[in-house]
Design a protein around this motif. Sequence first.
Motif, short mmCIF file in Angstrom:
data_model
loop_
_atom_site.label_atom_id
_atom_site.label_comp_id
_atom_site.label_asym_id
_atom_site.label_seq_id
_atom_site.Cartn_x
_atom_site.Cartn_y
_atom_site.Cartn_z
N LEU A 140 -0.21 23.58 6.93
CA LEU A 140 -0.78 22.71 7.87
C LEU A 140 -2.09 23.52 8.25
O LEU A 140 -3.05 22.83 8.84
CB LEU A 140 0.29 23.17 9.02
N ARG A 141 -2.41 24.95 7.86
CA ARG A 141 -3.60 25.47 8.08
C ARG A 141 -4.64 24.63 7.26
O ARG A 141 -5.89 24.69 7.32
CB ARG A 141 -3.66 26.90 7.87
N TYR A 142 -4.20 24.56 5.93
CA TYR A 142 -4.95 23.76 4.96
C TYR A 142 -5.37 22.52 5.31
O TYR A 142 -6.61 21.97 5.14
CB TYR A 142 -4.08 23.79 3.42
N LEU B 117 -5.75 9.56 6.17
CA LEU B 117 -5.06 9.13 4.75
C LEU B 117 -6.02 9.40 3.83
O LEU B 117 -5.34 9.90 2.62
CB LEU B 117 -4.67 7.94 4.86
N PRO B 118 -7.18 8.86 3.50
CA PRO B 118 -7.91 9.07 2.32
C PRO B 118 -8.08 10.58 2.03
O PRO B 118 -8.13 11.09 0.91
CB PRO B 118 -9.44 8.64 2.63
N ARG B 119 -8.26 11.55 3.06
CA ARG B 119 -8.64 12.94 2.84
C ARG B 119 -7.17 13.65 2.64
O ARG B 119 -6.94 14.52 1.75
CB ARG B 119 -9.09 13.55 4.29
N LEU B 120 -6.08 12.92 2.97
CA LEU B 120 -4.69 13.48 2.50
C LEU B 120 -4.53 13.42 0.93
O LEU B 120 -4.16 14.31 0.32
CB LEU B 120 -3.66 13.03 3.27
N ILE B 121 -4.96 12.28 0.61
CA ILE B 121 -4.58 12.06 -1.10
C ILE B 121 -5.56 13.13 -1.58
O ILE B 121 -5.12 13.54 -2.48
CB ILE B 121 -5.16 10.69 -1.17
N ALA B 122 -6.85 13.10 -1.28
CA ALA B 122 -7.84 14.21 -1.93
C ALA B 122 -7.23 15.48 -1.90
O ALA B 122 -7.50 16.18 -2.79
CB ALA B 122 -9.13 13.85 -1.34
N LYS B 123 -6.73 15.87 -0.72
CA LYS B 123 -6.32 17.26 -0.43
C LYS B 123 -5.02 17.62 -1.20
O LYS B 123 -4.62 18.74 -1.72
CB LYS B 123 -6.21 17.58 0.73
N MET B 124 -4.22 16.64 -1.34
CA MET B 124 -2.81 16.83 -1.83
C MET B 124 -3.17 16.93 -3.51
O MET B 124 -2.52 17.86 -4.27
CB MET B 124 -1.86 15.55 -1.73
N GLU B 125 -4.02 16.28 -4.15
CA GLU B 125 -4.45 16.37 -5.67
C GLU B 125 -5.04 17.71 -5.75
O GLU B 125 -4.68 18.51 -6.61
CB GLU B 125 -5.32 15.30 -5.82
N HIS B 126 -5.96 17.95 -4.71
CA HIS B 126 -6.58 19.41 -4.95
C HIS B 126 -5.46 20.61 -4.87
O HIS B 126 -5.59 21.70 -5.39
CB HIS B 126 -7.65 19.63 -3.85
N LEU B 127 -4.58 20.33 -3.99
CA LEU B 127 -3.70 21.41 -3.84
C LEU B 127 -2.76 21.76 -4.98
O LEU B 127 -2.33 22.79 -5.40
CB LEU B 127 -2.75 21.10 -2.70
#
Length: 464
Positions: A254-256, A274-284
């Motif tokens: 959640l902090r990320y 939503l678009p940022r979640l997709i990008a951040k989950m890939e980055h994770l």
Amino acid sequence: MAAKRDRTHYLYIAVIAAVLLGIGVGFAAPGMAVELKPLGTGFVNLIKMMISPVIFCTIVLGIGSVRKAAKVGAVGGLALGYFMVMSTVALAIGLLVGNLLEPGSGLQLTEAARSAGEAQAKAGGAESTPEFLLGIIPTTMVSAFTGGEVLQTLLVALLCGFALQAMGAAGEPVLRGIGHVQKLVFRVLAMIMWAAPVGAFGAIAAVVGATGIDALKSLAVIMIGFYTTCLLFVFLVLGTLLRVCTGVSIFALLRYLGREFLLILSTSSSESALPRLIAKMEHLGVSRPVTGITVPTGYSFNLDGTAIYLTMASLFVAEAMGTPLALGEQISLLLFMVIASKGAAGVTGAGLATLADGLQSHRPELVDGVGLIVGIDRFMSEARALTNFAGNAVATVLIGTWTKEFDRDRAAEVLAGRVPFDEKTLVDDGHGTEPVEADTAATTAADPAAVPVPAHNPKDGVPV
């Protein structure tokens, strides 16, 4: 690199300042504050404009790179099964807390509230299951992008991804081209984010101005109870599941995603992130196919916050109207509502319309009571959107772990802050490779389109 991080850091400080200023204006000059609503609406519409291209590029690049089509089907089936289970758990928790609190007892239904409830029932109009399923099919391939329907875009992207997968080497030029388009789309999204303070100011000012302090005081019990229930669900249920299955801390995750939560809080719509979640989950460290399928599908089917809201709001209305629901009535009504809410992706007002539709079909005499919570629905929408978003983030990590498409070493580096997310491009930098030493990671960060399948084994699509 440090200067780039500082710029986006200041941007989100500005968002916080805008939210506080909007609250102040809402209380000080409610009439003027309500007129600022188009600022918030305009910003959310700009974000929604980018959702379809982001989903399309992510899924096509992901599926086009996987060599086994069955893997994509396994991801989708597992995701839908998980969503059904978690929706049931959310319903059960909402039922338990709602029956313990009895938040609607003692309230009186005014004529104004009765009129507001009737208006919500007329504005609802829930789709039947066949209508919902047929609605997933777009009129044309292009209309999936122009209509702004997440599930329609998902369907077209899946078809294109499988087609490119079947083309083999002949499809590589198309994948490289879509990789370039993805870079363009995310760069435009990064530009739009600089308007976030303006959007946050307008959205918060309008809702505070329209609601007022009196409504918040009189309905504090249902609001506090709902927020507390959402917190318990996220930290106890989702947090425990995440820790046991993946070893990842819910607090670290959640902090990320802190900036995305701030964006949702200021716009009251989980779609804005939503678009940022997709990008951040890939980055994770979650692979593109898992991210591309789980996140968009979860926005329509994994509505944990909405399930809790529908449960507690139904009990609240029944208590306030003096006709409490029996346990059997509660279960049948709420199962209907959760099914009816599928496809309403965290947008302000969707939960209220579903509540009115469900009561209209099961207990028509309770519909007038919906007007009791119309005034504070926007504040409850904040918790709905935040809980839905947290649920989808956790679901993506879990599905990635269960399908062996999650790089835990990569996630540890990212969550520890050693591999920062690129706020300027928002493009994944090639997870699955060693974050510090691998040359391919640096190559992909510079030009993701140059390496269309950076993170997958060419034999089976599993992260290296």
